[in-house]
Design a protein around this motif. Structure first.
Motif, PDB file in Angstrom:
ATOM      1  N   LEU A 310       1.017  -1.183  -0.032  1.00 29.92           N
ATOM      2  CA  LEU A 310      -0.011   0.324   0.395  1.00 29.92           C
ATOM      3  C   LEU A 310       0.966   1.342   0.174  1.00 29.92           C
ATOM      4  O   LEU A 310       1.375   0.977   0.072  1.00 29.92           O
ATOM      5  N   PRO A 311       1.094   1.951  -0.735  1.00 26.04           N
ATOM      6  CA  PRO A 311       1.410   4.024  -0.417  1.00 26.04           C
ATOM      7  C   PRO A 311       2.002   3.909   0.379  1.00 26.04           C
ATOM      8  O   PRO A 311       3.171   4.002   0.678  1.00 26.04           O
ATOM      9  N   THR A 312       1.497   4.049   1.515  1.00 23.74           N
ATOM     10  CA  THR A 312       2.385   4.978   3.007  1.00 23.74           C
ATOM     11  C   THR A 312       1.939   3.382   4.324  1.00 23.74           C
ATOM     12  O   THR A 312       1.356   2.773   3.923  1.00 23.74           O
ATOM     13  N   ARG A 313       3.315   3.868   4.844  1.00 19.75           N
ATOM     14  CA  ARG A 313       2.830   2.653   6.263  1.00 19.75           C
ATOM     15  C   ARG A 313       1.268   2.987   6.940  1.00 19.75           C
ATOM     16  O   ARG A 313       1.076   2.544   6.994  1.00 19.75           O
ATOM     17  N   ALA A 314       1.595   4.772   7.157  1.00 20.11           N
ATOM     18  CA  ALA A 314      -0.032   4.572   7.861  1.00 20.11           C
ATOM     19  C   ALA A 314      -1.271   3.885   6.808  1.00 20.11           C
ATOM     20  O   ALA A 314      -2.131   4.152   7.892  1.00 20.11           O
ATOM     21  N   ARG A 315      -1.525   3.620   5.513  1.00 21.65           N
ATOM     22  CA  ARG A 315      -2.165   3.632   5.225  1.00 21.65           C
ATOM     23  C   ARG A 315      -2.655   2.216   5.338  1.00 21.65           C
ATOM     24  O   ARG A 315      -3.347   1.526   5.097  1.00 21.65           O
ATOM     25  N   ALA A 316      -1.198   1.063   5.412  1.00 23.01           N
ATOM     26  CA  ALA A 316      -0.908  -0.124   5.841  1.00 23.01           C
ATOM     27  C   ALA A 316      -2.103   0.219   7.065  1.00 23.01           C
ATOM     28  O   ALA A 316      -2.357  -0.924   7.809  1.00 23.01           O
ATOM     29  N   ASP A 317      -1.581   0.613   7.647  1.00 23.03           N
ATOM     30  CA  ASP A 317      -1.863   0.611   9.255  1.00 23.03           C
ATOM     31  C   ASP A 317      -3.266   1.046   9.435  1.00 23.03           C
ATOM     32  O   ASP A 317      -3.853   0.013  10.209  1.00 23.03           O
ATOM     33  N   ARG A 318      -3.842   1.763   8.938  1.00 24.16           N
ATOM     34  CA  ARG A 318      -5.272   2.286   8.876  1.00 24.16           C
ATOM     35  C   ARG A 318      -6.244   0.762   8.254  1.00 24.16           C
ATOM     36  O   ARG A 318      -7.118   0.474   8.466  1.00 24.16           O
ATOM     37  N   PHE A 319      -5.740   0.338   7.170  1.00 18.09           N
ATOM     38  CA  PHE A 319      -5.709  -0.653   6.504  1.00 18.09           C
ATOM     39  C   PHE A 319      -6.386  -1.899   7.613  1.00 18.09           C
ATOM     40  O   PHE A 319      -6.547  -2.473   7.419  1.00 18.09           O
ATOM     41  N   LEU A 320      -5.040  -2.549   7.990  1.00 13.46           N
ATOM     42  CA  LEU A 320      -4.561  -3.401   8.916  1.00 13.46           C
ATOM     43  C   LEU A 320      -6.376  -3.207   9.737  1.00 13.46           C
ATOM     44  O   LEU A 320      -6.703  -3.836  11.173  1.00 13.46           O
ATOM     45  N   GLU A 321      -6.148  -2.349  11.286  1.00 14.45           N
ATOM     46  CA  GLU A 321      -7.133  -1.540  11.792  1.00 14.45           C
ATOM     47  C   GLU A 321      -8.410  -1.552  11.656  1.00 14.45           C
ATOM     48  O   GLU A 321      -9.414  -2.271  11.906  1.00 14.45           O
ATOM     49  N   ALA A 322      -8.703  -1.398  10.079  1.00 15.99           N
ATOM     50  CA  ALA A 322     -10.113  -1.681   9.600  1.00 15.99           C
ATOM     51  C   ALA A 322     -10.761  -2.784   9.723  1.00 15.99           C
ATOM     52  O   ALA A 322     -12.013  -3.486   9.115  1.00 15.99           O
ATOM     53  N   LEU A 323      -9.832  -3.987   9.090  1.00 15.09           N
ATOM     54  CA  LEU A 323     -10.251  -5.684   9.120  1.00 15.09           C
ATOM     55  C   LEU A 323     -10.796  -6.126  10.306  1.00 15.09           C
ATOM     56  O   LEU A 323     -10.443  -5.830  11.402  1.00 15.09           O
ATOM     57  N   ARG A 324     -12.100  -7.026   9.744  1.00 16.87           N
ATOM     58  CA  ARG A 324     -12.211  -7.382  11.141  1.00 16.87           C
ATOM     59  C   ARG A 324     -12.547  -8.898  10.952  1.00 16.87           C
ATOM     60  O   ARG A 324     -12.694  -9.156  11.971  1.00 16.87           O
ATOM     61  N   LEU A 325     -12.292  -9.433   9.443  1.00 16.63           N
ATOM     62  CA  LEU A 325     -11.860 -11.191   9.907  1.00 16.63           C
ATOM     63  C   LEU A 325     -10.376 -11.452   9.651  1.00 16.63           C
ATOM     64  O   LEU A 325     -10.059 -12.320   9.484  1.00 16.63           O
ATOM     65  N   VAL A 326      -9.557 -10.149   9.630  1.00 21.80           N
ATOM     66  CA  VAL A 326      -8.579 -10.950   8.968  1.00 21.80           C
ATOM     67  C   VAL A 326      -7.541 -10.150  10.641  1.00 21.80           C
ATOM     68  O   VAL A 326      -7.658  -9.099  11.031  1.00 21.80           O
ATOM     69  N   ASP A 327      -7.576 -10.973  11.234  1.00 22.39           N
ATOM     70  CA  ASP A 327      -6.761 -10.935  12.308  1.00 22.39           C
ATOM     71  C   ASP A 327      -5.428 -10.054  12.061  1.00 22.39           C
ATOM     72  O   ASP A 327      -4.168 -10.251  11.482  1.00 22.39           O
ATOM     73  N   ASP A 328      -4.487  -9.388  12.815  1.00 22.35           N
ATOM     74  CA  ASP A 328      -3.592  -8.123  12.774  1.00 22.35           C
ATOM     75  C   ASP A 328      -2.561  -9.354  13.883  1.00 22.35           C
ATOM     76  O   ASP A 328      -2.044  -9.145  14.871  1.00 22.35           O
ATOM     77  N   ALA A 329      -1.712 -10.051  13.090  1.00 18.49           N
ATOM     78  CA  ALA A 329      -1.106 -10.945  13.919  1.00 18.49           C
ATOM     79  C   ALA A 329       0.523 -12.017  13.021  1.00 18.49           C
ATOM     80  O   ALA A 329       0.179 -11.338  11.701  1.00 18.49           O
ATOM     81  N   THR A 330       2.083 -11.924  13.308  1.00 18.91           N
ATOM     82  CA  THR A 330       2.404 -12.224  12.664  1.00 18.91           C
ATOM     83  C   THR A 330       2.438 -14.033  12.481  1.00 18.91           C
ATOM     84  O   THR A 330       1.142 -14.800  12.574  1.00 18.91           O
ATOM     85  N   SER A 331       3.244 -14.523  11.390  1.00 24.60           N
ATOM     86  CA  SER A 331       2.631 -16.558  11.295  1.00 24.60           C
ATOM     87  C   SER A 331       2.218 -16.074  10.045  1.00 24.60           C
ATOM     88  O   SER A 331       1.139 -15.290   9.804  1.00 24.60           O
ATOM     89  N   PHE A 332       1.984 -17.828   9.447  1.00 19.82           N
ATOM     90  CA  PHE A 332       0.293 -17.378   8.618  1.00 19.82           C
ATOM     91  C   PHE A 332       0.381 -19.560   8.608  1.00 19.82           C
ATOM     92  O   PHE A 332       1.454 -20.142   8.758  1.00 19.82           O
ATOM     93  N   GLY A 333      -0.296 -19.366   7.354  1.00 15.54           N
ATOM     94  CA  GLY A 333      -0.911 -20.982   7.323  1.00 15.54           C
ATOM     95  C   GLY A 333      -1.852 -20.794   7.946  1.00 15.54           C
ATOM     96  O   GLY A 333      -2.697 -22.006   7.844  1.00 15.54           O
ATOM     97  N   GLY A 334      -2.709 -20.156   8.845  1.00 17.81           N
ATOM     98  CA  GLY A 334      -4.024 -20.691  10.478  1.00 17.81           C
ATOM     99  C   GLY A 334      -4.910 -20.888   9.173  1.00 17.81           C
ATOM    100  O   GLY A 334      -5.464 -20.105   8.354  1.00 17.81           O
ATOM    101  N   VAL A 335      -6.270 -21.321   9.660  1.00 23.18           N
ATOM    102  CA  VAL A 335      -7.319 -21.714   9.407  1.00 23.18           C
ATOM    103  C   VAL A 335      -8.119 -20.349   9.626  1.00 23.18           C
ATOM    104  O   VAL A 335      -8.880 -19.557   9.273  1.00 23.18           O
ATOM    105  N   ARG A 336      -7.503 -19.526  10.113  1.00 24.00           N
ATOM    106  CA  ARG A 336      -8.313 -17.729  10.456  1.00 24.00           C
ATOM    107  C   ARG A 336      -6.870 -16.998   9.944  1.00 24.00           C
ATOM    108  O   ARG A 336      -5.477 -17.019  10.047  1.00 24.00           O
ATOM    109  N   SER A 337      -7.878 -16.089   8.982  1.00 26.95           N
ATOM    110  CA  SER A 337      -6.871 -15.621   8.584  1.00 26.95           C
ATOM    111  C   SER A 337      -5.470 -14.056   9.004  1.00 26.95           C
ATOM    112  O   SER A 337      -6.682 -13.541  10.178  1.00 26.95           O
ATOM    113  N   THR A 338      -4.817 -13.743   9.058  1.00 31.98           N
ATOM    114  CA  THR A 338      -4.053 -12.907   9.360  1.00 31.98           C
ATOM    115  C   THR A 338      -2.929 -11.947   8.340  1.00 31.98           C
ATOM    116  O   THR A 338      -3.357 -12.474   7.436  1.00 31.98           O
TER     117      THR A 338
END
Length: 380
Positions: A310-338
């Motif tokens: 995404l264009p900027t760090r701030a935009r990426a942070d706002r995008f991640l904060e706005a997500l409801r079905l995706v957890d802001d978390a590290t790692s990958f591969g789980g049944v819950r989107s991150t």
């Protein structure tokens, strides 16, 4: 099951049956975890289980299961499980290399590799690096004892021609290890592509529930794998029996999870491709991806991770904060989107707005709707 005792069916059949012991009346199909630091051991210690740091029956079943997925139908292949993916990675590197040797690592691989490089160099090992894409590691292979491949790379999702690199490395007398974490053995089988070791973090999609730390090494039986086993014994980087049992239980659903997550990842990538604020979109399964042609030649499934900027760090942070079905978390591969902005860790050479998205098992239309809504809401 064929005459050699190997399952000859498809991935789903293999996943649900892998590593199970022969059925015994009144016994569970998957025995529970064996909690034991020591075993009854009268007389000479000639049996398989002597001390809990060396072997455990729960590991044995799990190692058999992973071996059947990584190298189905092949004899002379050994699998060893570890306490984490990094324990597995370290076991190969530090058991095969010594002062004066040379190793080739990817310059765009997992973010802990720079720490590994520093430790190897402190031990007198020469470390060379090159990017995964374009088979660039070929240019620095001469004189190396070990080539380390990460394909697809994490987090950039570049792909190299594993067969080509293996042939070139073997022609120069080097061993080859492939980090198979992102692909899983249902997506790619490095030993079939000629590699000496397939190494992975079982923490990710292999177990898929975000509740187990685990790693493994699969390789041809022989001195290199004997050295890996010896390293595990010396360091003691062993998984607990409960973790091993949970991992084996989880493998039964691997094919179901992988197929759902991979299919949804492609849908997500197609949706993100339509967004003007998204740049640098990568997913090996996307027909227009720079790595798709090579990936399609060696991968049967393309993974659950999509990356983009995404264009900027701030935009990426706002995008991640706005997500409801995706957890802001590290790692990958789980049944819950991150998802996460990888730049927050400081170890990856990625733009500040770079996002690694791990697609879970949610309904595709729900996930896409959540991503699109979050992109809209996070706009300046």
């Amino acid at each position: 099951m064929n005459d050699s005792g190997h399952f000859a069916g498809g991935d789903g059949t293999r996943a649900v049956r892998a590593g199970l012991p022969q059925p015994v009346k009144y016994e569970p199909t998957l025995p529970g975890p064996v909690f034991a630091a020591h075993f009854h051991l009268p007389g000479e210690p000639t049996g398989p289980y002597t001390y809990g740091r060396d072997e455990n029956p729960t590991w044995t079943h799990l190692e058999a299961a992973i071996g059947e997925l990584e190298a189905p139908g092949r004899d002379g292949v050994e699998t060893l499980v570890f306490a984490s993916g990094m324990a597995a990675i370290s076991s190969v590197l530090f058991s095969q290399l010594c002062a004066g040797d040379t190793v080739v690592l990817p310059s765009d691989g997992y973010q802990v590799l720079p720490l590994v490089r520093a430790q190897l160099e402190a031990y007198g090992v020469e470390v060379r690096t090159a990017p995964t894409g374009g088979d660039a590691q070929l240019d620095v292979l001469d004189g190396a004892k070990l080539l380390w491949i990460e394909s697809p790379s994490n987090p950039g999702l570049d792909v190299c021609d594993i067969r080509r690199l293996v042939e070139a490395a073997h022609a120069r007398g080097a061993l080859v290890a492939v980090d198979n974490t992102l692909a899983t053995p249902l997506g790619q089988r490095p030993l079939e592509l000629g590699a000496d070791f397939s190494v992975a973090s079982g923490t990710k999609q292999l177990t898929g529930h975000g509740d187990v730390l685990l790693g493994y090494v699969t390789g041809r039986a022989g001195e290199p794998m004997t050295a890996v086993r010896r390293w595990r014994k010396i360091v003691g980087a062993i998984p607990g029996p409960m973790e091993a049992w949970l991992a084996h239980r989880s493998i039964a659903t691997l094919q179901l999870r992988v197929d759902r997550q991979n299919a949804t990842a492609l849908v997500v990538a197609e949706a993100l491709r339509q967004r003007p604020e998204v740049t640098g979109l990568r997913y090996p399964g996307l027909p227009g991806d720079p790595s798709h042609k090579v990936a399609a030649q060696q991968m049967r499934r393309f993974g659950c991770v999509v990356s983009f900027t995404l264009p900027t760090r701030a935009r990426a942070d706002r995008f991640l904060e706005a997500l409801r079905l995706v957890d802001d978390a590290t790692s990958f591969g789980g049944v819950r989107s991150t998802a996460e902005r990888r730049g927050r860790w400081g170890g990856d050479a990625v733009p500040e707005g770079f996002v690694r998205l791990s697609v879970g098992a949610e309904d595709p239309e729900d996930l896409v709707a959540d991503l699109v809504r979050a992109l809209d809401e996070s706009a300046d």
